[in-house]
Write a protein that holds these residues in place. Structure first.
Motif, PDB file in Angstrom:
ATOM      1  N   VAL A  61       0.845  -1.207   0.000  1.00  0.00           N
ATOM      2  CA  VAL A  61       0.000   0.000   0.000  1.00  0.00           C
ATOM      3  C   VAL A  61       0.874   1.249   0.000  1.00  0.00           C
ATOM      4  O   VAL A  61       0.631   2.199  -0.769  1.00  0.00           O
ATOM      5  CB  VAL A  61      -0.953  -0.002   1.211  1.00  0.00           C
ATOM      6  CG1 VAL A  61      -1.695   1.329   1.310  1.00  0.00           C
ATOM      7  CG2 VAL A  61      -1.956  -1.150   1.104  1.00  0.00           C
ATOM      8  N   VAL A  65       0.748   3.995  -3.115  1.00  0.00           N
ATOM      9  CA  VAL A  65       0.209   5.314  -2.756  1.00  0.00           C
ATOM     10  C   VAL A  65       1.330   6.351  -2.700  1.00  0.00           C
ATOM     11  O   VAL A  65       1.200   7.464  -3.231  1.00  0.00           O
ATOM     12  CB  VAL A  65      -0.536   5.246  -1.405  1.00  0.00           C
ATOM     13  CG1 VAL A  65      -0.969   6.638  -0.960  1.00  0.00           C
ATOM     14  CG2 VAL A  65      -1.745   4.323  -1.510  1.00  0.00           C
ATOM     15  N   ARG A  68       2.788   7.250  -6.188  1.00  0.00           N
ATOM     16  CA  ARG A  68       1.855   8.080  -6.954  1.00  0.00           C
ATOM     17  C   ARG A  68       1.812   9.516  -6.420  1.00  0.00           C
ATOM     18  O   ARG A  68       1.933  10.474  -7.180  1.00  0.00           O
ATOM     19  CB  ARG A  68       0.454   7.459  -6.905  1.00  0.00           C
ATOM     20  CG  ARG A  68      -0.606   8.240  -7.687  1.00  0.00           C
ATOM     21  CD  ARG A  68      -0.214   8.396  -9.136  1.00  0.00           C
ATOM     22  NE  ARG A  68      -1.286   8.975  -9.944  1.00  0.00           N
ATOM     23  CZ  ARG A  68      -1.125   9.378 -11.195  1.00  0.00           C
ATOM     24  NH1 ARG A  68       0.056   9.286 -11.765  1.00  0.00           N
ATOM     25  NH2 ARG A  68      -2.154   9.883 -11.865  1.00  0.00           N
ATOM     26  N   LEU A  69       1.666   9.662  -5.119  1.00  0.00           N
ATOM     27  CA  LEU A  69       1.597  10.999  -4.533  1.00  0.00           C
ATOM     28  C   LEU A  69       2.932  11.729  -4.674  1.00  0.00           C
ATOM     29  O   LEU A  69       2.958  12.952  -4.806  1.00  0.00           O
ATOM     30  CB  LEU A  69       1.190  10.912  -3.066  1.00  0.00           C
ATOM     31  CG  LEU A  69      -0.243  10.423  -2.795  1.00  0.00           C
ATOM     32  CD1 LEU A  69      -0.536  10.413  -1.302  1.00  0.00           C
ATOM     33  CD2 LEU A  69      -1.270  11.292  -3.528  1.00  0.00           C
ATOM     34  N   LEU A  88      -6.055   9.661  -9.286  1.00  0.00           N
ATOM     35  CA  LEU A  88      -6.433   8.247  -9.216  1.00  0.00           C
ATOM     36  C   LEU A  88      -6.129   7.492 -10.505  1.00  0.00           C
ATOM     37  O   LEU A  88      -6.158   6.266 -10.517  1.00  0.00           O
ATOM     38  CB  LEU A  88      -7.927   8.125  -8.904  1.00  0.00           C
ATOM     39  CG  LEU A  88      -8.407   8.779  -7.594  1.00  0.00           C
ATOM     40  CD1 LEU A  88      -9.911   8.642  -7.470  1.00  0.00           C
ATOM     41  CD2 LEU A  88      -7.704   8.158  -6.395  1.00  0.00           C
ATOM     42  N   ALA A 103       6.990   6.998   1.828  1.00  0.00           N
ATOM     43  CA  ALA A 103       5.803   6.291   2.317  1.00  0.00           C
ATOM     44  C   ALA A 103       6.178   4.982   3.010  1.00  0.00           C
ATOM     45  O   ALA A 103       5.577   4.616   4.034  1.00  0.00           O
ATOM     46  CB  ALA A 103       4.836   6.018   1.160  1.00  0.00           C
TER      47      ALA A 103
END
Length: 286
Positions: A61, A65, A68-69, A88, A103
């Motif tokens: 995850v 995430v 991408r961010l 998205l 992350a």
């Protein structure tokens, strides 16, 4: 004699009811092999079986995430701010390894607080060995996608990415640096080094040492290879150091700091395999 390498690989390994792309396949293979590697280390140390599945969820995850961010905020915030729903649309491309790294750091800290109740360095020193391998496989996926290549070169191993629209627009008829391969080779070499440190030199007895070498081994090559990469966004054309290089510097410095910290502290003896006697240890697959 072939002067340069003409690269015309199809990014899709299978196209039908479900389309399988090389990039996604390499990503999945990396996580599967990485899972087995971490499982072997956990089993070696008698770590609880349940930790492994929980860690996998945290890391997968966080990687998706965060990457991408990272692209959204570090590279093209002006674009996505005008149309946030496009954040998205992962299938359009746009992942940043620095975002994924940040992350994963956050995820491992949370994993350590809520699951292991141990220093995050314990998890980091084992997890990053697998991440180095995953990073190399992802760059091979980039190669199959004919993306993230470098500037023009006359070196005999230069590639002509004939399936890439960007290559045709910028370098039609010219060979370019296969920077995906440069990075992949660096990451595979780092993976081999970290495996040697863990299994042969007991580097896990110096918490933070493997993590520090990982940060240096990932982000120093990335910093150097960026000099022969194409700009990812237009504003990088006016920068002395591009965004990827600027984001790499803190990780390189952190890596150097961790290596110094680990080498200045005494070794931590690890009791195998009864260190986690209150938990069920990881089982080997048959």
């Amino acid at each position: 004699m072939l002067d340069y390498i003409t690269w015309a690989a199809n990014p899709e390994i299978f196209s039908g009811f479900v389309t399988i792309r090389w990039y996604g396949l390499m990503f999945a293979i990396g996580f599967l092999i990485g899972y087995e590697l971490v499982a072997k280390m956990f089993k070696h140390e008698g770590a609880p079986e349940r930790w492994l599945g929980i860690l996998l969820i945290y890391v997968v995850v966080a990687t998706i995430v965060g990457a991408r961010l990272g692209h959204v905020f570090f590279y093209e915030w002006d674009v996505y701010r005008a149309d946030p729903i496009r954040i998205l649309y992962i299938w359009e491309g746009g992942l940043a390894s620095h975002g994924g790294t940040i992350a994963i750091i956050i995820a491992v800290i949370l994993f350590s607080i809520f699951v292991t109740k141990r220093s995050p360095l314990w998890t980091f020193d084992r997890l990053v060995i697998a991440i180095a391998l995953v990073g190399g496989l992802i760059r091979i996926g980039n190669l199959f996608n004919s993306e993230i290549f470098g500037t023009a070169t006359t070196l005999p191993w230069g590639f002509m990415f004939v399936r890439s629209r960007e290559w045709h627009e910028l370098y039609e008829g010219q060979a370019v640096h296969p920077t995906q391969l440069y990075e992949a080779l660096c990451y595979f070499a780092l993976f081999a080094l970290l495996m040697w440190m863990y299994w042969k030199k007991n580097a896990e007895e110096r918490p933070g040492l493997i993590l520090g070498v990982f940060f240096i081994g990932i982000f120093l090559p990335r910093f150097l290879i960026e000099f022969i990469k194409n700009d990812q966004v237009a504003r990088e054309a006016t920068m002395t150091l591009n965004i990827g290089q600027q984001l790499s510097i803190p990780f390189i410095l952190l890596g150097i700091g961790l290596v110094i910290y680990a080498m200045m502290r005494p070794k931590v003896h690890i009791d195998f395999p009864n260190k986690f006697a209150d938990e069920k240890p990881v089982k080997s697959r048959r």
